[in-house]
Design a protein around this motif. Structure first.
Motif, PDB file in Angstrom:
ATOM      1  N   GLY A   1       6.246   3.685  -4.322  1.00 31.35           N
ATOM      2  CA  GLY A   1       5.952   2.754  -3.920  1.00 31.35           C
ATOM      3  C   GLY A   1       7.030   2.029  -3.036  1.00 31.35           C
ATOM      4  O   GLY A   1       7.078   1.509  -2.775  1.00 31.35           O
ATOM      5  N   GLU A   2       7.581   3.022  -1.849  1.00 35.31           N
ATOM      6  CA  GLU A   2       8.076   2.777  -0.884  1.00 35.31           C
ATOM      7  C   GLU A   2       7.923   1.724  -0.219  1.00 35.31           C
ATOM      8  O   GLU A   2       6.499   2.607   0.614  1.00 35.31           O
ATOM      9  CB  GLU A   2       9.571   3.573  -0.486  1.00 35.31           C
ATOM     10  CG  GLU A   2       9.665   4.302  -1.416  1.00 35.31           C
ATOM     11  CD  GLU A   2      10.284   5.299  -0.824  1.00 35.31           C
ATOM     12  OE1 GLU A   2      11.877   6.245  -1.879  1.00 35.31           O
ATOM     13  OE2 GLU A   2      10.851   6.542  -0.313  1.00 35.31           O
TER      14      GLU A   2
ATOM     15  N   HIS B   1      10.865   6.423 -12.217  1.00 33.10           N
ATOM     16  CA  HIS B   1       9.603   6.348 -10.785  1.00 33.10           C
ATOM     17  C   HIS B   1       8.145   7.539 -11.395  1.00 33.10           C
ATOM     18  O   HIS B   1       7.275   7.297 -11.428  1.00 33.10           O
ATOM     19  CB  HIS B   1       9.594   6.363  -9.825  1.00 33.10           C
ATOM     20  CG  HIS B   1      10.107   5.321  -8.659  1.00 33.10           C
ATOM     21  ND1 HIS B   1       8.892   3.964  -8.438  1.00 33.10           N
ATOM     22  CD2 HIS B   1      11.209   4.605  -7.616  1.00 33.10           C
ATOM     23  CE1 HIS B   1       9.915   3.588  -7.677  1.00 33.10           C
ATOM     24  NE2 HIS B   1      10.657   4.169  -7.156  1.00 33.10           N
TER      25      HIS B   1
ATOM     26  N   HIS C   1       7.131  -2.772  -8.398  1.00 32.75           N
ATOM     27  CA  HIS C   1       5.926  -1.836  -7.862  1.00 32.75           C
ATOM     28  C   HIS C   1       5.116  -1.281  -9.298  1.00 32.75           C
ATOM     29  O   HIS C   1       5.593  -0.700 -10.195  1.00 32.75           O
ATOM     30  CB  HIS C   1       6.276  -0.267  -7.288  1.00 32.75           C
ATOM     31  CG  HIS C   1       6.122   0.308  -6.903  1.00 32.75           C
ATOM     32  ND1 HIS C   1       4.601  -0.181  -5.920  1.00 32.75           N
ATOM     33  CD2 HIS C   1       5.230   1.486  -7.359  1.00 32.75           C
ATOM     34  CE1 HIS C   1       3.905   0.900  -6.075  1.00 32.75           C
ATOM     35  NE2 HIS C   1       3.947   2.037  -6.702  1.00 32.75           N
TER      36      HIS C   1
ATOM     37  N   ARG D   1       3.063  -5.649  -5.207  1.00 33.20           N
ATOM     38  CA  ARG D   1       4.193  -6.007  -5.895  1.00 33.20           C
ATOM     39  C   ARG D   1       3.508  -6.705  -7.817  1.00 33.20           C
ATOM     40  O   ARG D   1       2.257  -7.346  -7.935  1.00 33.20           O
ATOM     41  CB  ARG D   1       4.701  -7.409  -5.281  1.00 33.20           C
ATOM     42  CG  ARG D   1       6.026  -8.960  -6.038  1.00 33.20           C
ATOM     43  CD  ARG D   1       5.489  -9.152  -5.255  1.00 33.20           C
ATOM     44  NE  ARG D   1       7.175  -9.097  -3.955  1.00 33.20           N
ATOM     45  CZ  ARG D   1       8.035  -8.543  -3.684  1.00 33.20           C
ATOM     46  NH1 ARG D   1       8.827  -9.035  -5.095  1.00 33.20           N
ATOM     47  NH2 ARG D   1       8.858  -8.452  -2.894  1.00 33.20           N
ATOM     48  N   CYS D   2       4.340  -6.811  -7.630  1.00 35.21           N
ATOM     49  CA  CYS D   2       4.220  -6.731  -9.313  1.00 35.21           C
ATOM     50  C   CYS D   2       4.122  -8.660  -9.388  1.00 35.21           C
ATOM     51  O   CYS D   2       4.975  -9.005  -9.320  1.00 35.21           O
ATOM     52  CB  CYS D   2       4.535  -6.293 -10.826  1.00 35.21           C
ATOM     53  SG  CYS D   2       4.219  -7.304 -12.292  1.00 35.21           S
TER      54      CYS D   2
ATOM     55  N   HIS E   1       2.878   0.672 -10.296  1.00 34.85           N
ATOM     56  CA  HIS E   1       2.389   2.404  -9.960  1.00 34.85           C
ATOM     57  C   HIS E   1       0.645   2.121 -10.513  1.00 34.85           C
ATOM     58  O   HIS E   1       0.090   3.263 -10.033  1.00 34.85           O
ATOM     59  CB  HIS E   1       3.123   3.266 -10.695  1.00 34.85           C
ATOM     60  CG  HIS E   1       4.543   3.158 -10.308  1.00 34.85           C
ATOM     61  ND1 HIS E   1       5.625   1.819 -11.073  1.00 34.85           N
ATOM     62  CD2 HIS E   1       5.660   4.356  -9.543  1.00 34.85           C
ATOM     63  CE1 HIS E   1       6.514   2.627 -10.439  1.00 34.85           C
ATOM     64  NE2 HIS E   1       6.544   3.866  -9.886  1.00 34.85           N
TER      65      HIS E   1
ATOM     66  N   ASN F   1      -1.385   2.158  -7.535  1.00 33.77           N
ATOM     67  CA  ASN F   1      -1.271   2.300  -6.963  1.00 33.77           C
ATOM     68  C   ASN F   1      -2.540   3.902  -7.111  1.00 33.77           C
ATOM     69  O   ASN F   1      -3.491   4.233  -6.200  1.00 33.77           O
ATOM     70  CB  ASN F   1       0.088   3.719  -6.238  1.00 33.77           C
ATOM     71  CG  ASN F   1       0.432   3.254  -5.348  1.00 33.77           C
ATOM     72  OD1 ASN F   1      -0.478   2.161  -4.479  1.00 33.77           O
ATOM     73  ND2 ASN F   1       1.923   3.242  -4.918  1.00 33.77           N
TER      74      ASN F   1
ATOM     75  N   TYR G   1       3.815   0.922   0.787  1.00 32.56           N
ATOM     76  CA  TYR G   1       2.669   1.924  -0.356  1.00 32.56           C
ATOM     77  C   TYR G   1       3.796   0.724  -2.123  1.00 32.56           C
ATOM     78  O   TYR G   1       3.107   0.845  -2.996  1.00 32.56           O
ATOM     79  CB  TYR G   1       3.351   3.369  -0.826  1.00 32.56           C
ATOM     80  CG  TYR G   1       3.109   4.429   0.160  1.00 32.56           C
ATOM     81  CD1 TYR G   1       2.184   4.427   0.727  1.00 32.56           C
ATOM     82  CD2 TYR G   1       4.391   4.740   0.571  1.00 32.56           C
ATOM     83  CE1 TYR G   1       1.628   4.984   2.023  1.00 32.56           C
ATOM     84  CE2 TYR G   1       3.778   5.961   2.214  1.00 32.56           C
ATOM     85  CZ  TYR G   1       2.930   5.654   2.281  1.00 32.56           C
ATOM     86  OH  TYR G   1       2.053   6.307   3.511  1.00 32.56           O
ATOM     87  N   PHE G   2       4.528  -0.452  -1.383  1.00 37.97           N
ATOM     88  CA  PHE G   2       4.607  -0.824  -2.690  1.00 37.97           C
ATOM     89  C   PHE G   2       3.524  -1.711  -2.495  1.00 37.97           C
ATOM     90  O   PHE G   2       3.244  -2.782  -2.076  1.00 37.97           O
ATOM     91  CB  PHE G   2       6.267  -1.523  -2.127  1.00 37.97           C
ATOM     92  CG  PHE G   2       6.654  -2.474  -3.133  1.00 37.97           C
ATOM     93  CD1 PHE G   2       7.159  -2.385  -3.553  1.00 37.97           C
ATOM     94  CD2 PHE G   2       6.256  -4.208  -2.900  1.00 37.97           C
ATOM     95  CE1 PHE G   2       7.586  -2.930  -4.869  1.00 37.97           C
ATOM     96  CE2 PHE G   2       6.758  -5.218  -4.345  1.00 37.97           C
ATOM     97  CZ  PHE G   2       8.035  -3.900  -5.374  1.00 37.97           C
TER      98      PHE G   2
END
Length: 153
Positions: free
Chosen positions: A19-20, A77, A33, A26-27, A35, A38, A23-24
């Motif tokens: 989630g960098e 992660h 991140h 936000r909650c 996951h 995604n 690709y992040f």
């Protein structure tokens, strides 16, 4: 082009699963991140639109596994991705035909990484926070992570 397709085309699988940057996701409650978003969003649509999407995803996850460092951030992660993966698989509505552990190589890399985490003492230092991820995986049908971390290796 969705974010997973972008990651595939640009060789950024590890960044995607962490989630960098772009690709992040936000909650809204905690600012961390998501996951699962995604996995259930960009990846599911990519798989539906590409004949070999499952294999691309499995290969991408293997790249991510190979990139893991034995530190708290990468361990989190990994656990967050696995918890999301097993929940989506358990739901039976998403990631049809995907198996992150189809190859013996991915199973072996995961086991080796988890054993290194355990030997390093990292797991003991973050056990309260990580227990929730592991319990969630067990609830969703996978004992793999718990069994490896609990083993006497």
């Amino acid at each position: 082009m969705n974010t997973f397709e972008f990651a595939v085309k640009n060789g950024e699988m590890s960044s995607f699963f962490r989630g960098e940057g772009k690709y992040f996701i936000r909650c809204p409650d905690w600012g961390i991140h998501l996951h699962g978003a995604n996995l259930s969003g960009a990846i599911e649509s990519y798989i539906k639109e590409n004949n070999y999407g499952n294999q691309v995803l499995e290969s991408g996850f293997l790249i991510f596994l190979k990139s893991l460092k034995v530190d708290k951030e990468d361990f989190e992660h990994l656990l967050a991705n696995l918890a999301a993966y097993f929940a989506i698989k358990n739901d039976k509505s998403g990631l049809s035909g995907v198996n992150f552990f189809r190859s013996s190589e991915s199973v072996q890399i995961l086991k080796s990484y988890l054993k290194e985490v355990r030997k390093s003492g990292l797991y003991a230092s973050v056990q309260p926070e990580m227990k929730a991820y592991i319990d969630y995986m067990v609830e969703n049908g996978s004992n793999l992570v718990r069994d490896v971390l609990d083993s006497d290796y």
